[in-house]
Motif scaffolding. Structure first.
Motif, PDB file in Angstrom:
ATOM      1  N   ALA A 209       0.812  -1.218   0.000  1.00 51.56           N
ATOM      2  CA  ALA A 209       0.000   0.000   0.000  1.00 51.56           C
ATOM      3  C   ALA A 209       0.846   1.270   0.000  1.00 51.56           C
ATOM      4  O   ALA A 209       0.468   2.256  -0.613  1.00 51.56           O
ATOM      5  N   ALA A 222      -7.530   6.601   7.026  1.00 48.37           N
ATOM      6  CA  ALA A 222      -7.420   7.196   5.695  1.00 48.37           C
ATOM      7  C   ALA A 222      -6.833   6.211   4.691  1.00 48.37           C
ATOM      8  O   ALA A 222      -7.234   6.184   3.528  1.00 48.37           O
ATOM      9  N   LEU A 223      -5.874   5.396   5.155  1.00 47.41           N
ATOM     10  CA  LEU A 223      -5.102   4.550   4.242  1.00 47.41           C
ATOM     11  C   LEU A 223      -5.529   3.089   4.350  1.00 47.41           C
ATOM     12  O   LEU A 223      -5.899   2.634   5.431  1.00 47.41           O
ATOM     13  N   PRO A 224      -5.465   2.348   3.255  1.00 49.89           N
ATOM     14  CA  PRO A 224      -5.730   0.910   3.345  1.00 49.89           C
ATOM     15  C   PRO A 224      -4.612   0.248   4.148  1.00 49.89           C
ATOM     16  O   PRO A 224      -3.449   0.615   4.017  1.00 49.89           O
ATOM     17  N   ASP A 225      -4.991  -0.711   4.959  1.00 48.90           N
ATOM     18  CA  ASP A 225      -4.095  -1.258   5.978  1.00 48.90           C
ATOM     19  C   ASP A 225      -3.720  -2.702   5.598  1.00 48.90           C
ATOM     20  O   ASP A 225      -4.562  -3.584   5.578  1.00 48.90           O
ATOM     21  N   PHE A 351      -9.804  -3.865   0.263  1.00 45.29           N
ATOM     22  CA  PHE A 351      -9.637  -2.404   0.305  1.00 45.29           C
ATOM     23  C   PHE A 351      -8.814  -1.891  -0.887  1.00 45.29           C
ATOM     24  O   PHE A 351      -8.114  -0.893  -0.781  1.00 45.29           O
ATOM     25  N   LEU A 353      -6.129  -3.073  -2.141  1.00 45.06           N
ATOM     26  CA  LEU A 353      -4.680  -3.203  -1.968  1.00 45.06           C
ATOM     27  C   LEU A 353      -4.034  -3.887  -3.168  1.00 45.06           C
ATOM     28  O   LEU A 353      -4.657  -4.706  -3.839  1.00 45.06           O
TER      29      LEU A 353
END
Lengths: 461, 461
Positions: A209, A222-225, A351, A353
């Motif tokens: 990511a 906020a960010l894909p994990d 998500f 990714l």
């Protein structure tokens, strides 16, 4: 009294002495994975060679190739026109932790009709059961087939040099039938021949990511994990029952019927695999549990790059990787299984990714037709010795030496038997050999040579 | 010309000199996390003390408690009846890797109106902006309120000794209003005051199935698998969008309106957080993305006990544990969140595995009412200086010193501002201070003292 009846009687009489000899073998910690035990492995080779010679076999030799532990060969030629049977066994052992044993691992100890000791069943008792059968035949005037023995010293580390021994000593392996002594029986009452092994596919799944780590407080949300994503992806590969979804293999009803009564119960799993109280085995969904162990694929996670607890940090990781291990069904095509898994991981990619799926290793399973004159002969011998129909069983893991034999000698029938039963605990603590089972297998092995001789014309090539 | 107008003009004129002085501060690598830099942290304390004295502040002193880096205090009493404003800042810095910087981290370097250097904005520029405002007032005849300065040397390691300083030097902290200089603005154009922090909850989830490891080939398919189960459980805690399911917090529409235009776009995430090309930020589902960063909980996996790739083994593990980190919404009750997570993990427990859920640490968030005379005074000052309405922002992480102030001085209004903006990259490489933003914040800080003086009667207790 026929020759085979005399051989049976002689072999039967030799059993007590053989089990005393087994105690001598068990005393030697011939652990092939431990370089400091190499001298013990070599001592065991000498002991085996001695006993093969004493039994009347010819050409007994400790074989060597560079940088390997030894093998031992022996043979008995009775007639040029008789078929040749190769008996394979191994004399090395798994390591052991005496703290986990109820009696000293290197001191053969009897409790309730079982003999406890490292290697007692895997595989010292295995090839000994063949040697006793041979001695029975010798005492009765000689075996009805030509025989070769090939005993290996590296089976417990995956037979890394067995192929080199095959190259260096091809005549030590040449045979019309191979009998491999390192396998299991469904119980002490029921004889089994192993006819399938699962394959193995290792896959690495990576999610990416970010260019680097970032603060999970500032950016979380906020960010894909990738750490959560990796878990969600893997979780999506299995169904609610814990089964790898979409890769199930067809299994015929006849096979299912043939294994009725063989599946371990939850209580068996508790005793044999250490299943905790309060936890159940995976729900077999009305099928025999052995189907899930022998004939269906299974997924596990063998490693991830997620930090260990000592290295926990409150960050979002740039990437995360899992190494997945899939046991393949015996007939399953590794390429197809890999293609399916790759597609599935790409579909699941959580998500949005970035996902990468790579194959790390693949070994096809082995599935044996288990028919033909050699197998039928073995079935007759085992059923007669046990007084019970033979069951075709599978092994959930891969056994390198069997795959190697099957690959090198694709036309040679394989008979995979042994002296183990579900309580043997091969590789685990308190390995044991059931004395009565040993006696039955000795009988079966005497009968096996007789039965193979009867189908000599069908075996010789 | 009024006093405040003269103070504004004087402060404005002092800005170029102040930014040259900032270069001297930046030259000192006062990295509090590095014990080898302790002498530099102390040198920075002396430098700060020197400049506080030179500015005309009284009682300047480097404070010490045992086994801690120093603080620096200073004060200016103008009138017994005037309210007292405490300005908090810190002079220590985050570590840095020069290889990741485009210019030397300890050499303040201007590019496109920004000054790059470690600590330039966090927090050397922060408290310097307050000192310049004070000097402007001094040049104009003296500030309209009593002032205290308290500069800390351990903020970047979590202010572990700030509570001890509060105990040892209570009069250094006594104030009617606290102004904390270490926060962010939504952009260089829009002034912000920080009004919320997320909390933190760490939870350990363990699954157990077996007494010990077993061979994945032999048993895979029969036994419940903790490695796959752990992934499935964690995957089940988040929805398809990557959001912790079931713990969402209500956020009012007025707040959402107030942050319109503040949310980072995917392009912002790429620039500021290193989001890779081809990967998108989590879908905010029609809400402001800052809501998910500041006002909603977020789950990540910070560690597991699954083996690393170097220790991969084809076994079924007896147990597996994950350490989960949950950023709590500012108002979220940590006890309730933990109870929910525990219940959810128990419900999800895959394949009948034994599950245990333990709380490791919990810190409630902080949510500030952001109303009352001090806050209104700050709003007027900032809006006037920027010519734009003030925005109430949040921080996604926890900031120990703010929580500590809020806990120790629950009745003292807090004004959290600073000289950072989204491009500042505090803690990251290429940290920078926007020169124009610095100038605006200096103006705002001059006006802030004036506005606070106007509400003196409401502030004094």
């Amino acid at each position: 009294m026929s020759a085979v009846e005399r051989a049976l009687a002689e072999a039967e009489a030799l059993v007590p002495e053989a089990l005393r000899r087994l105690a001598d073998y068990v005393r030697l910690p011939a652990v092939s994975s431990d370089p400091e035990r190499a001298a013990d492995v070599r001592r065991m080779a000498e002991l085996a060679a001695h006993d093969l010679r004493a039994a009347g076999l010819a050409g007994v030799e400790v074989l060597e190739v560079p940088d390997a532990l030894p093998c031992v060969r022996a043979e008995r030629q009775v007639a040029a026109e008789a078929p040749t049977v190769l008996v394979y066994g191994h004399f090395d052992q798994q390591p052991f932790d005496p703290a986990l044993w109820d009696s000293p691992p290197n001191q053969l100890t009897e409790r309730d009709g079982r003999l406890y000791g490292r290697g007692a069943a895997d595989d010292l008792g295995g090839w000994l059961s063949q040697l006793v059968a041979f001695r029975g035949w010798e005492a009765a005037g000689g075996p009805p087939v030509n025989l070769r023995y090939l005993l290996e010293g590296e089976e417990e580390i995956g037979s890394p040099n067995l192929g080199r021994y095959m190259d260096a000593f091809p005549d030590a392996f040449a045979a019309d039938v191979m009998v491999l002594t390192d396998c299991d029986n469904p119980s002490t009452e029921v004889p089994g021949l192993t006819v399938s092994l699962r394959g193995l596919l290792e896959v690495e799944v990576s999610l990416r990511a970010l260019a680097g780590k970032v603060h999970s407080g500032l950016w979380g949300g906020a960010l894909p994990d990738v750490s959560v994503g990796l878990c969600k992806l893997i979780g999506g590969l299995v169904d609610e029952g814990g089964r790898l979804a979409g890769l199930e293999q067809p299994v015929d009803a006849a096979w299912r019927e043939s294994v009725a009564g063989l599946s371990p119960s939850d209580e068996d799993l508790r005793r044999d695999a250490g299943l905790l109280p309060g936890v159940s085995g995976l729900d077999p969904g009305g099928r025999p549990r052995v189907e899930w162990m022998w004939r269906q694929p299974h997924l596990t996670v063998v490693a991830t790059t997620l930090p260990s607890p000592e290295r926990a940090a409150n960050v979002l990781l740039p990437e995360a990787t899992a190494r997945l291990s899939v046991r393949l069904a015996p007939e399953q095509d590794a390429d197809e299984a890999f293609a399916f898994l790759r597609r599935r991981c790409e579909e699941l990619a959580p998500f949005g990714l970035e996902v990468r799926v790579e194959r790390r290793l693949a070994a096809e399973g082995w599935s044996y037709a288990a028919e033909g004159p050699a197998f039928d002969a073995a079935a007759r011998a085992y059923e007669r010795a046990f007084g019970r129909p033979l069951v075709k069983i599978g092994v959930g893991g891969s056994i390198p030496f069997i795959a190697l034999f099957a690959e090198r000698f694709p036309d040679t029938p394989l008979v995979l038997n042994g002296v183990m039963d579900p309580r043997t605990s091969a590789h685990g603590p308190n390995e044991s050999l059931d004395k009565e089972l040993f006696r039955k297998v000795v009988r079966a092995n005497v009968l096996l040579l007789d039965e193979l001789a009867r189908v000599a014309d069908d075996l010789r090539r």
